[in-house]
Motif scaffolding. Structure first.
Motif, PDB file in Angstrom:
ATOM      1  N   ASN A 212       0.947  -1.126  -0.082  1.00 37.86           N
ATOM      2  CA  ASN A 212      -0.015   0.167  -0.186  1.00 37.86           C
ATOM      3  C   ASN A 212       0.950   1.002   0.025  1.00 37.86           C
ATOM      4  N   ALA A 213       0.557   2.195  -0.731  1.00 40.15           N
ATOM      5  CA  ALA A 213       1.215   3.624  -0.842  1.00 40.15           C
ATOM      6  C   ALA A 213       0.336   4.756  -0.437  1.00 40.15           C
ATOM      7  N   ASN A 214       0.825   5.596   0.307  1.00 36.82           N
ATOM      8  CA  ASN A 214       0.415   6.813   0.645  1.00 36.82           C
ATOM      9  C   ASN A 214       1.103   7.936  -0.224  1.00 36.82           C
ATOM     10  N   VAL A 215       0.393   8.758  -0.860  1.00 32.35           N
ATOM     11  CA  VAL A 215       1.198   9.649  -1.782  1.00 32.35           C
ATOM     12  C   VAL A 215       0.657  11.390  -1.316  1.00 32.35           C
ATOM     13  N   ASP A 216       1.592  12.150  -0.979  1.00 27.36           N
ATOM     14  CA  ASP A 216       1.189  13.381  -0.726  1.00 27.36           C
ATOM     15  C   ASP A 216       1.315  14.368  -1.918  1.00 27.36           C
ATOM     16  N   ALA A 217      -0.039  14.564  -2.436  1.00 27.84           N
ATOM     17  CA  ALA A 217      -0.194  15.334  -3.573  1.00 27.84           C
ATOM     18  C   ALA A 217      -0.779  16.609  -3.379  1.00 27.84           C
ATOM     19  N   GLY A 218      -0.327  17.439  -2.555  1.00 30.12           N
ATOM     20  CA  GLY A 218      -0.844  18.677  -2.388  1.00 30.12           C
ATOM     21  C   GLY A 218      -1.873  19.049  -1.388  1.00 30.12           C
ATOM     22  N   GLU A 219      -3.125  18.975  -2.242  1.00 38.16           N
ATOM     23  CA  GLU A 219      -4.404  19.201  -1.272  1.00 38.16           C
ATOM     24  C   GLU A 219      -5.057  18.008  -1.196  1.00 38.16           C
ATOM     25  N   ASN A 220      -4.530  16.805  -1.812  1.00 40.39           N
ATOM     26  CA  ASN A 220      -5.090  15.576  -1.708  1.00 40.39           C
ATOM     27  C   ASN A 220      -3.910  14.650  -1.167  1.00 40.39           C
ATOM     28  N   TYR A 221      -4.307  13.627  -0.756  1.00 35.38           N
ATOM     29  CA  TYR A 221      -3.431  12.228  -0.378  1.00 35.38           C
ATOM     30  C   TYR A 221      -4.092  11.353  -1.395  1.00 35.38           C
ATOM     31  N   LEU A 222      -3.210  10.717  -2.342  1.00 37.19           N
ATOM     32  CA  LEU A 222      -3.500   9.847  -2.987  1.00 37.19           C
ATOM     33  C   LEU A 222      -3.201   8.378  -2.338  1.00 37.19           C
ATOM     34  N   ILE A 223      -4.088   7.342  -2.414  1.00 40.63           N
ATOM     35  CA  ILE A 223      -3.967   6.066  -1.886  1.00 40.63           C
ATOM     36  C   ILE A 223      -3.791   5.053  -3.050  1.00 40.63           C
ATOM     37  N   GLY A 224      -2.769   4.205  -3.120  1.00 37.47           N
ATOM     38  CA  GLY A 224      -2.834   3.101  -4.112  1.00 37.47           C
ATOM     39  C   GLY A 224      -2.141   1.926  -3.468  1.00 37.47           C
ATOM     40  N   ASP A 225      -2.297   0.993  -4.561  1.00 40.33           N
ATOM     41  CA  ASP A 225      -1.692  -0.319  -4.171  1.00 40.33           C
ATOM     42  C   ASP A 225      -1.014  -1.327  -5.124  1.00 40.33           C
TER      43      ASP A 225
END
Length: 333
Positions: A212-225
């Motif tokens: 699982n990955a949490n990505v800090d993309a500014g105003e959003n967090y992106l969550i992917g796997d």
């Protein structure tokens, strides 16, 4: 790691240190030593939720604790067993390694440990889930076989050592697996032209195939796997940070302390007029496919001008469906 795994590790270490002299009693005392650091969970009954969370895997999981407690526990056991051939020093050595290897193993998990307490550093490699059968089962098998071998024999030593080598080797492999998954995630972000400032990765429950990955993309967090069996591109789902809407609440002492615990990976959201703090480090759980829930979340309430937090764990009512979904995703998209 889970209690069973720490018992197995402690028992194997006890056998390695004193098994030749005291046999299976070394495993017993080693298992006890491997359990002691986790007694910090008692803080839940003695203080508030945030303080207990801050204390978890703190002092009791440090080098200082191992050094201080080992001679005390060694002396106490020596008074009970009265073994001149072992002495309090031998028991102290057993307890030191039993206490010290516990936080070393925990350092590979997402929560990590304050191994260097009192320095404010939490060591977390995020490369193994707290329960991982590939780590525990071979280790436990070797330990059980060794326990039935005669004390002091070469075969007993070799089998016990094999368990230690296999488990340690697997930990090293998890670091390489994490690097491979991280490389894939960063490549996907670049391919999809996604700008980001940080990534946090960890294995999904019970395995090191799905990450699982949490990505800090500014105003959003992106969550992917990403699974090593995947054949399709990684899908990233956005989760708004809600920083502006929750600005006043985020400035409170309670949320600041929770933010420090979660290393800034959090989302504040309102549910039915109730603020909820979501700790992103442990990912989502798909109890309701239409609305996955973060594993670690806290209900925030104001009482007498002070914000209090109450842990709100997901209700594990449909575990069969959860494990089926996990297995399906592990096998690739």
């Amino acid at each position: 790691m889970d209690s069973l795994t720490q018992v197995v590790l402690g028992a194997a270490v006890g056998e390695a240190v004193l098994g030749k002299k005291v046999g299976n009693k070394a495993m017993l005392w080693g298992a006890i030593a491997g359990t002691i650091p986790d007694l910090d969970v008692a803080a839940r009954f003695l203080t508030d939720t945030i303080t207990a969370t801050e204390m978890h895997r703190g002092f009791s999981h440090s080098i200082v604790f191992s050094v201080l407690m080992a001679p005390i526990l060694g002396w106490l056991v020596h008074q009970i067993k009265k073994r001149p051939d072992v002495g309090w020093q031998g028991w102290a050595k057993l307890f030191f390694w039993g206490l010290f290897t516990h936080p070393l193993l925990d350092a590979f998990t997402t929560w990590g440990t304050q191994l260097f307490w009192p320095f404010d550093v939490r060591l977390a490699f995020n490369s193994i889930f707290v329960i991982d059968p590939l780590y525990t089962v071979p280790f436990l098998t070797c330990l059980v076989i060794a326990a039935f071998k005669k004390k002091g024999t070469l075969s007993r030593k070799r089998i016990n050592n094999l368990g230690i080598y296999l488990s340690t080797g697997y930990l090293v492999i998890t670091l390489f697996l994490k690097w491979g998954a991280y490389s894939k995630i960063t490549a996907e972000l670049e391919q999809q032209n996604i700008a980001y400032s940080g990534i946090s990765m960890r294995p999904a429950p019970l395995n090191t195939i799905l990450w699982n990955a949490n990505v800090d993309a500014g105003e959003n967090y992106l969550i992917g796997d990403y699974s090593f069996f995947d054949s399709q591109p990684v899908t990233f789902t956005p989760f708004p940070k809600n920083r502006e809407a929750s600005q006043e609440l985020a400035a409170t002492d309670a949320v600041q302390r929770l933010s420090k615990i979660s290393k800034g990976w959090y989302i504040l959201e309102k549910e039915n007029d109730q603020w909820v703090y979501n700790d992103l480090r442990f990912g989502l759980i798909s109890i309701d496919p239409q609305k996955p829930q973060f594993v670690f979340r806290y209900i925030l309430e104001e009482k007498n001008g002070t914000i209090t937090a109450t842990e709100d764990r997901p209700k594990m009512e449909n575990t069969d469906a959860i494990f089926a979904t996990l297995w399906k995703r592990m096998m690739g998209n």
